[in-house]
Motif scaffolding. Structure first.
Motif, PDB file in Angstrom:
ATOM      1  N   GLN A  95     -41.155  60.838  19.368  1.00 54.28           N
ATOM      2  CA  GLN A  95     -42.182  61.068  18.362  1.00 54.28           C
ATOM      3  C   GLN A  95     -42.870  59.742  18.110  1.00 54.28           C
ATOM      4  O   GLN A  95     -42.226  58.742  17.800  1.00 54.28           O
ATOM      5  CB  GLN A  95     -41.557  61.580  17.059  1.00 54.28           C
ATOM      6  CG  GLN A  95     -40.888  62.924  17.229  1.00 54.28           C
ATOM      7  CD  GLN A  95     -40.160  63.347  15.970  1.00 54.28           C
ATOM      8  OE1 GLN A  95     -39.574  62.546  15.288  1.00 54.28           O
ATOM      9  NE2 GLN A  95     -40.197  64.644  15.691  1.00 54.28           N
ATOM     10  N   GLY A  96     -44.154  59.694  18.250  1.00 57.26           N
ATOM     11  CA  GLY A  96     -44.880  58.445  18.048  1.00 57.26           C
ATOM     12  C   GLY A  96     -44.932  57.631  19.319  1.00 57.26           C
ATOM     13  O   GLY A  96     -44.990  58.150  20.422  1.00 57.26           O
ATOM     14  N   GLN A  97     -44.858  56.321  19.171  1.00 58.26           N
ATOM     15  CA  GLN A  97     -45.048  55.411  20.292  1.00 58.26           C
ATOM     16  C   GLN A  97     -43.720  54.779  20.719  1.00 58.26           C
ATOM     17  O   GLN A  97     -42.870  54.465  19.898  1.00 58.26           O
ATOM     18  CB  GLN A  97     -46.021  54.312  19.873  1.00 58.26           C
ATOM     19  CG  GLN A  97     -46.436  53.413  20.994  1.00 58.26           C
ATOM     20  CD  GLN A  97     -47.556  52.478  20.565  1.00 58.26           C
ATOM     21  OE1 GLN A  97     -47.881  52.370  19.394  1.00 58.26           O
ATOM     22  NE2 GLN A  97     -48.132  51.790  21.514  1.00 58.26           N
ATOM     23  N   ILE A  98     -43.585  54.586  22.022  1.00 58.77           N
ATOM     24  CA  ILE A  98     -42.431  53.870  22.562  1.00 58.77           C
ATOM     25  C   ILE A  98     -42.772  52.388  22.563  1.00 58.77           C
ATOM     26  O   ILE A  98     -43.883  51.993  22.872  1.00 58.77           O
ATOM     27  CB  ILE A  98     -42.120  54.340  24.003  1.00 58.77           C
ATOM     28  CG1 ILE A  98     -41.700  55.810  23.990  1.00 58.77           C
ATOM     29  CG2 ILE A  98     -41.040  53.478  24.631  1.00 58.77           C
ATOM     30  CD1 ILE A  98     -41.490  56.392  25.371  1.00 58.77           C
ATOM     31  N   HIS A  99     -41.798  51.549  22.213  1.00 58.47           N
ATOM     32  CA  HIS A  99     -42.030  50.113  22.175  1.00 58.47           C
ATOM     33  C   HIS A  99     -40.757  49.379  22.560  1.00 58.47           C
ATOM     34  O   HIS A  99     -39.681  49.969  22.641  1.00 58.47           O
ATOM     35  CB  HIS A  99     -42.489  49.686  20.772  1.00 58.47           C
ATOM     36  CG  HIS A  99     -41.515  50.051  19.690  1.00 58.47           C
ATOM     37  ND1 HIS A  99     -41.505  51.289  19.090  1.00 58.47           N
ATOM     38  CD2 HIS A  99     -40.507  49.351  19.131  1.00 58.47           C
ATOM     39  CE1 HIS A  99     -40.545  51.333  18.182  1.00 58.47           C
ATOM     40  NE2 HIS A  99     -39.921  50.178  18.198  1.00 58.47           N
ATOM     41  N   HIS A 100     -40.879  48.091  22.822  1.00 60.66           N
ATOM     42  CA  HIS A 100     -39.711  47.251  23.062  1.00 60.66           C
ATOM     43  C   HIS A 100     -39.131  46.847  21.719  1.00 60.66           C
ATOM     44  O   HIS A 100     -39.861  46.478  20.803  1.00 60.66           O
ATOM     45  CB  HIS A 100     -40.080  45.990  23.848  1.00 60.66           C
ATOM     46  CG  HIS A 100     -40.322  46.258  25.283  1.00 60.66           C
ATOM     47  ND1 HIS A 100     -41.585  46.276  25.821  1.00 60.66           N
ATOM     48  CD2 HIS A 100     -39.477  46.531  26.297  1.00 60.66           C
ATOM     49  CE1 HIS A 100     -41.500  46.537  27.105  1.00 60.66           C
ATOM     50  NE2 HIS A 100     -40.238  46.704  27.412  1.00 60.66           N
ATOM     51  N   TYR A 101     -37.821  46.899  21.619  1.00 56.55           N
ATOM     52  CA  TYR A 101     -37.136  46.471  20.410  1.00 56.55           C
ATOM     53  C   TYR A 101     -36.451  45.146  20.715  1.00 56.55           C
ATOM     54  O   TYR A 101     -35.663  45.045  21.648  1.00 56.55           O
ATOM     55  CB  TYR A 101     -36.109  47.511  19.953  1.00 56.55           C
ATOM     56  CG  TYR A 101     -35.333  47.054  18.762  1.00 56.55           C
ATOM     57  CD1 TYR A 101     -35.922  47.026  17.499  1.00 56.55           C
ATOM     58  CD2 TYR A 101     -34.027  46.616  18.886  1.00 56.55           C
ATOM     59  CE1 TYR A 101     -35.220  46.576  16.395  1.00 56.55           C
ATOM     60  CE2 TYR A 101     -33.323  46.174  17.792  1.00 56.55           C
ATOM     61  CZ  TYR A 101     -33.923  46.159  16.544  1.00 56.55           C
ATOM     62  OH  TYR A 101     -33.223  45.703  15.458  1.00 56.55           O
ATOM     63  N   LEU A 102     -36.781  44.138  19.954  1.00 56.63           N
ATOM     64  CA  LEU A 102     -36.211  42.806  20.138  1.00 56.63           C
ATOM     65  C   LEU A 102     -35.341  42.494  18.928  1.00 56.63           C
ATOM     66  O   LEU A 102     -35.825  42.464  17.796  1.00 56.63           O
ATOM     67  CB  LEU A 102     -37.341  41.772  20.262  1.00 56.63           C
ATOM     68  CG  LEU A 102     -36.946  40.341  20.542  1.00 56.63           C
ATOM     69  CD1 LEU A 102     -36.278  40.223  21.901  1.00 56.63           C
ATOM     70  CD2 LEU A 102     -38.183  39.451  20.506  1.00 56.63           C
ATOM     71  N   ASN A 103     -34.059  42.294  19.179  1.00 61.55           N
ATOM     72  CA  ASN A 103     -33.136  41.977  18.097  1.00 61.55           C
ATOM     73  C   ASN A 103     -33.452  40.610  17.507  1.00 61.55           C
ATOM     74  O   ASN A 103     -34.164  39.811  18.112  1.00 61.55           O
ATOM     75  CB  ASN A 103     -31.694  41.949  18.619  1.00 61.55           C
ATOM     76  CG  ASN A 103     -31.284  43.270  19.191  1.00 61.55           C
ATOM     77  OD1 ASN A 103     -31.557  43.547  20.345  1.00 61.55           O
ATOM     78  ND2 ASN A 103     -30.665  44.095  18.377  1.00 61.55           N
ATOM     79  N   ASP A 104     -32.870  40.302  16.343  1.00 61.23           N
ATOM     80  CA  ASP A 104     -32.964  38.957  15.790  1.00 61.23           C
ATOM     81  C   ASP A 104     -32.425  37.980  16.833  1.00 61.23           C
ATOM     82  O   ASP A 104     -31.513  38.295  17.593  1.00 61.23           O
ATOM     83  CB  ASP A 104     -32.132  38.839  14.513  1.00 61.23           C
ATOM     84  CG  ASP A 104     -32.677  39.691  13.386  1.00 61.23           C
ATOM     85  OD1 ASP A 104     -33.899  39.901  13.345  1.00 61.23           O
ATOM     86  OD2 ASP A 104     -31.872  40.144  12.551  1.00 61.23           O
ATOM     87  N   LEU A 105     -32.975  36.775  16.856  1.00 60.34           N
ATOM     88  CA  LEU A 105     -32.529  35.795  17.846  1.00 60.34           C
ATOM     89  C   LEU A 105     -31.108  35.310  17.576  1.00 60.34           C
ATOM     90  O   LEU A 105     -30.391  34.938  18.490  1.00 60.34           O
ATOM     91  CB  LEU A 105     -33.504  34.622  17.888  1.00 60.34           C
ATOM     92  CG  LEU A 105     -34.935  34.994  18.289  1.00 60.34           C
ATOM     93  CD1 LEU A 105     -35.810  33.750  18.314  1.00 60.34           C
ATOM     94  CD2 LEU A 105     -34.977  35.710  19.625  1.00 60.34           C
ATOM     95  N   ILE A 106     -30.723  35.315  16.316  1.00 59.51           N
ATOM     96  CA  ILE A 106     -29.371  34.894  15.930  1.00 59.51           C
ATOM     97  C   ILE A 106     -28.761  36.042  15.135  1.00 59.51           C
ATOM     98  O   ILE A 106     -29.413  36.587  14.242  1.00 59.51           O
ATOM     99  CB  ILE A 106     -29.417  33.614  15.076  1.00 59.51           C
ATOM    100  CG1 ILE A 106     -30.067  32.498  15.886  1.00 59.51           C
ATOM    101  CG2 ILE A 106     -28.020  33.209  14.611  1.00 59.51           C
ATOM    102  CD1 ILE A 106     -30.359  31.246  15.100  1.00 59.51           C
ATOM    103  N   PRO A 107     -27.500  36.441  15.439  1.00 56.57           N
ATOM    104  CA  PRO A 107     -26.891  37.526  14.673  1.00 56.57           C
ATOM    105  C   PRO A 107     -26.889  37.190  13.177  1.00 56.57           C
ATOM    106  O   PRO A 107     -26.626  36.054  12.787  1.00 56.57           O
ATOM    107  CB  PRO A 107     -25.465  37.611  15.219  1.00 56.57           C
ATOM    108  CG  PRO A 107     -25.509  36.950  16.546  1.00 56.57           C
ATOM    109  CD  PRO A 107     -26.604  35.926  16.472  1.00 56.57           C
ATOM    110  N   GLN A 108     -27.193  38.172  12.334  1.00 54.08           N
ATOM    111  CA  GLN A 108     -27.250  37.951  10.886  1.00 54.08           C
ATOM    112  C   GLN A 108     -25.893  37.568  10.316  1.00 54.08           C
ATOM    113  O   GLN A 108     -25.791  36.745   9.429  1.00 54.08           O
ATOM    114  CB  GLN A 108     -27.774  39.214  10.182  1.00 54.08           C
ATOM    115  CG  GLN A 108     -29.213  39.529  10.516  1.00 54.08           C
ATOM    116  CD  GLN A 108     -30.150  38.408  10.092  1.00 54.08           C
ATOM    117  OE1 GLN A 108     -30.072  37.895   8.993  1.00 54.08           O
ATOM    118  NE2 GLN A 108     -31.022  38.010  10.998  1.00 54.08           N
ATOM    119  N   ASN A 109     -24.856  38.161  10.834  1.00 56.87           N
ATOM    120  CA  ASN A 109     -23.502  37.891  10.373  1.00 56.87           C
ATOM    121  C   ASN A 109     -22.722  37.340  11.557  1.00 56.87           C
ATOM    122  O   ASN A 109     -22.708  37.953  12.616  1.00 56.87           O
ATOM    123  CB  ASN A 109     -22.895  39.208   9.865  1.00 56.87           C
ATOM    124  CG  ASN A 109     -21.470  39.067   9.401  1.00 56.87           C
ATOM    125  OD1 ASN A 109     -20.783  38.109   9.712  1.00 56.87           O
ATOM    126  ND2 ASN A 109     -21.015  40.062   8.653  1.00 56.87           N
TER     127      ASN A 109
END
Length: 162
Positions: A95-109
């Motif tokens: 549903q909607g648009q497909i896109h690339h998902y880029l995680n945070d560069l450094i894990p939050q925890n």
């Protein structure tokens, strides 16, 4: 009755194959984007085409290796009614648009598991062991060699020098 889509000419700028009715500019923005050229390392050719046990193991788990070494993942909203695997073929309805998902560069925890691009910020000497901690079913020798192969990757270099 079999339906065959009409042939589409290759992109005149980068030579990419295109789908029927796909815009000319989708692959390289009409020649404005130029990807770095590289030859496939012999190590990868051997893994992909070989018949030895290590090659067979790699071929059987190629999607796992590919996903594990990917910078990004696919991002989309899905219709959950089609994601149940109780019968038939697994289907994804976007549903909607497909896109690339880029995680945070450094894990939050710090206790969070590293994923995607986060691995590329670690020293290659330690990167293989971090990756093996995440997926111990992978072959350590293959993981070490893949880390070596990706070290001179211009996209990985660009990301780690930001």
């Amino acid at each position: 009755m079999t339906l065959i889509l009409p042939k589409v000419p290759l992109c005149k700028y980068c030579g990419a194959y295109r789908f029927y009715r796909e815009p000319d500019s989708i692959c390289c923005s009409n020649g404005q984007i130029c990807l770095a050229e590289s030859t496939l390392p012999q190590f990868l050719v051997d893994l992909i085409t070989g018949i030895d046990p290590k090659s067979k193991e790699f071929q059987n788990m190629i999607r796992t290796y590919n996903n594990h070494f990917a910078f990004t993942s696919i991002g989309m909203s899905c219709d959950e009614n089609y994601q149940r695997r109780d019968h038939g073929v697994y289907t994804v309805r976007v549903q909607g648009q497909i896109h690339h998902y880029l995680n945070d560069l450094i894990p939050q925890n710090p206790c969070n598991r590293m994923i995607g691009i986060q691995f590329y910020f670690y020293d290659p000497l330690h990167q293989a062991s971090y990756r093996m901690n995440m997926l111990p079913r992978l072959n350590m020798t293959i993981v070490e060699r893949l880390v070596e192969v990706l070290e001179p990757n211009p996209y990985a270099e660009m990301i780690t020098t930001l």
